[in-house]
Design a protein around this motif. Sequence first.
Motif, PDB file in Angstrom:
ATOM      1  N   LEU A  17      72.539  98.645  44.352  1.00 30.08           N
ATOM      2  CA  LEU A  17      71.703  98.745  45.549  1.00 30.08           C
ATOM      3  C   LEU A  17      72.571  99.024  46.774  1.00 30.08           C
ATOM      4  O   LEU A  17      73.507  98.290  47.068  1.00 30.08           O
ATOM      5  N   ARG A  18      72.219 100.072  47.501  1.00 28.02           N
ATOM      6  CA  ARG A  18      72.959 100.440  48.702  1.00 28.02           C
ATOM      7  C   ARG A  18      72.213 100.063  49.975  1.00 28.02           C
ATOM      8  O   ARG A  18      72.832  99.637  50.951  1.00 28.02           O
ATOM      9  N   ALA A  19      70.896 100.244  49.988  1.00 28.92           N
ATOM     10  CA  ALA A  19      70.145  99.970  51.213  1.00 28.92           C
ATOM     11  C   ALA A  19      68.672  99.832  50.887  1.00 28.92           C
ATOM     12  O   ALA A  19      68.181 100.367  49.889  1.00 28.92           O
ATOM     13  N   VAL A  20      67.961  99.101  51.769  1.00 26.59           N
ATOM     14  CA  VAL A  20      66.503  98.975  51.687  1.00 26.59           C
ATOM     15  C   VAL A  20      65.937  99.210  53.075  1.00 26.59           C
ATOM     16  O   VAL A  20      66.417  98.632  54.062  1.00 26.59           O
ATOM     17  N   LEU A  21      64.923 100.065  53.149  1.00 26.59           N
ATOM     18  CA  LEU A  21      64.165 100.270  54.383  1.00 26.59           C
ATOM     19  C   LEU A  21      62.736  99.829  54.126  1.00 26.59           C
ATOM     20  O   LEU A  21      62.061 100.380  53.263  1.00 26.59           O
ATOM     21  N   SER A  22      62.281  98.797  54.848  1.00 24.90           N
ATOM     22  CA  SER A  22      60.893  98.351  54.771  1.00 24.90           C
ATOM     23  C   SER A  22      60.199  98.777  56.044  1.00 24.90           C
ATOM     24  O   SER A  22      60.715  98.544  57.143  1.00 24.90           O
ATOM     25  N   GLN A  23      59.025  99.397  55.934  1.00 22.79           N
ATOM     26  CA  GLN A  23      58.387  99.914  57.130  1.00 22.79           C
ATOM     27  C   GLN A  23      56.888  99.648  57.142  1.00 22.79           C
ATOM     28  O   GLN A  23      56.253  99.484  56.111  1.00 22.79           O
ATOM     29  N   GLN A  24      56.354  99.561  58.350  1.00 21.63           N
ATOM     30  CA  GLN A  24      54.916  99.509  58.581  1.00 21.63           C
ATOM     31  C   GLN A  24      54.619 100.323  59.836  1.00 21.63           C
ATOM     32  O   GLN A  24      55.496 100.531  60.677  1.00 21.63           O
ATOM     33  N   LEU A  25      53.386 100.807  59.944  1.00 22.95           N
ATOM     34  CA  LEU A  25      52.977 101.601  61.095  1.00 22.95           C
ATOM     35  C   LEU A  25      52.034 100.787  61.961  1.00 22.95           C
ATOM     36  O   LEU A  25      51.048 100.230  61.456  1.00 22.95           O
ATOM     37  N   LEU A  26      52.317 100.720  63.253  1.00 26.74           N
ATOM     38  CA  LEU A  26      51.533  99.916  64.187  1.00 26.74           C
ATOM     39  C   LEU A  26      50.934 100.819  65.267  1.00 26.74           C
ATOM     40  O   LEU A  26      51.594 101.754  65.730  1.00 26.74           O
ATOM     41  N   PRO A  27      49.685 100.530  65.706  1.00 35.63           N
ATOM     42  CA  PRO A  27      49.058 101.357  66.743  1.00 35.63           C
ATOM     43  C   PRO A  27      49.800 101.257  68.071  1.00 35.63           C
ATOM     44  O   PRO A  27      50.225 100.174  68.482  1.00 35.63           O
ATOM     45  N   ARG A  28      49.947 102.386  68.726  1.00 32.13           N
ATOM     46  CA  ARG A  28      50.627 102.408  70.017  1.00 32.13           C
ATOM     47  C   ARG A  28      49.800 101.681  71.076  1.00 32.13           C
ATOM     48  O   ARG A  28      48.576 101.638  71.021  1.00 32.13           O
ATOM     49  N   ARG A  29      50.492 101.131  72.058  1.00 31.41           N
ATOM     50  CA  ARG A  29      49.829 100.380  73.134  1.00 31.41           C
ATOM     51  C   ARG A  29      48.968 101.293  73.998  1.00 31.41           C
ATOM     52  O   ARG A  29      47.845 100.953  74.362  1.00 31.41           O
ATOM     53  N   ASP A  30      49.479 102.441  74.330  1.00 30.65           N
ATOM     54  CA  ASP A  30      48.762 103.389  75.172  1.00 30.65           C
ATOM     55  C   ASP A  30      48.692 104.734  74.459  1.00 30.65           C
ATOM     56  O   ASP A  30      49.729 105.293  74.102  1.00 30.65           O
ATOM     57  N   GLY A  31      47.485 105.219  74.258  1.00 31.73           N
ATOM     58  CA  GLY A  31      47.329 106.526  73.645  1.00 31.73           C
ATOM     59  C   GLY A  31      47.214 106.463  72.135  1.00 31.73           C
ATOM     60  O   GLY A  31      47.385 105.407  71.521  1.00 31.73           O
ATOM     61  N   PRO A  32      46.928 107.619  71.523  1.00 32.02           N
ATOM     62  CA  PRO A  32      46.751 107.676  70.068  1.00 32.02           C
ATOM     63  C   PRO A  32      48.081 107.627  69.339  1.00 32.02           C
ATOM     64  O   PRO A  32      49.153 107.736  69.931  1.00 32.02           O
TER      65      PRO A  32
END
Length: 354
Positions: A258-273
């Motif tokens: 194992l070299r690396a792990v990227l865990s991600q999630q997408l969150l709505p922006r505060r202003d705008g789409p």
Amino acid sequence: MNIFDEITMARQAGASDLHLVRGLPPRCRVDGALRDLEERPLTAEDCLDAARTLAGEDFPRLEEDGELDRSATLQGVRCRLNLFRQQGTYSAAVRLLRDCISDLEELGLPPAVGDFLDYSRGLILITGETGSGKSTTLAALLQRINETRRLHILTLEDPVEYLYPAGLCTINQREVGRDTRSFSSGLRAALREDPDVILVGEMRDLDTIQTALTAAETGHLVFATVHTQSAADAVDRIVDVFPGERQQQIRLQLSMTLRAVLSQQLLPRRDGPGRVPACEVMRVDGAIRNLIREGKTPQIRNAIQTTGAVGNILMERAVQNLFQGGAISRETMERALQGLPDAGPLAGGMKPRL
């Protein structure tokens, strides 16, 4: 209903997905929330027509199996299609992919992710829930390799999503169920096909995981996805697939590959789409390697927290940084942190920088 018109409208609305269900109007997902594309509910005939069109020559397989995964380019839009039978009729979930593969910099990922490309061998995991952008990130990583290095890239996908343009690399993309029977069989064959880089769309079972580890161990750079929320969870998920008597061996093998792990999630922006990625990064060093080998995964969180100098960051801190930078609202931050089982208390007095 014209399915091509619906896809065009969904794309114009900035949707990531289109849903077709009998008795409901066509709905699309925009910035994580479903909304109606039009008012008229779909009939069973509408859904059957859409299923025939989307399945194409694979419609007999859909009739026989009751579900079908495939990809296609429709109205100039690359789509990942899942068609399935429910309550005597057909439904569809259509993922609308980006028109082209994004540059890494466009995705808003941490700079350390670009350093993943410095590795020539080993295992790199991209984790997150469905719809968190894992496929988009993987495509951007492979495309950067395609632009900068002369290698043989072999992908195993279910189904094939992004199509890579001609570049420096030789790229073969195999679709599970069409080009190979399964991830595990395709991966075993890959070891005899002279790849430098292997993409495994999803590590689902013991055979696939074992072969992926072997590939990483024998000098290949392996990218794979796992449905977990953190780097530590990804380690546990891989180890727990194996029977108890083999788990120590797998910990040792994983610690070395194992070299690396990227865990991600997408969150709505505060202003705008739009949405912004929150990312946990774990680049494996000697200390983390020892924790994996010794089965002390609960301590990985502390190890990530103390190695920020190499780009490591916990998801909790990444979410808080987005709030402090004004990218997301406090409500979004709190909701995101509540979904993290190991998140600590919020730092007091945080205010967004506007």
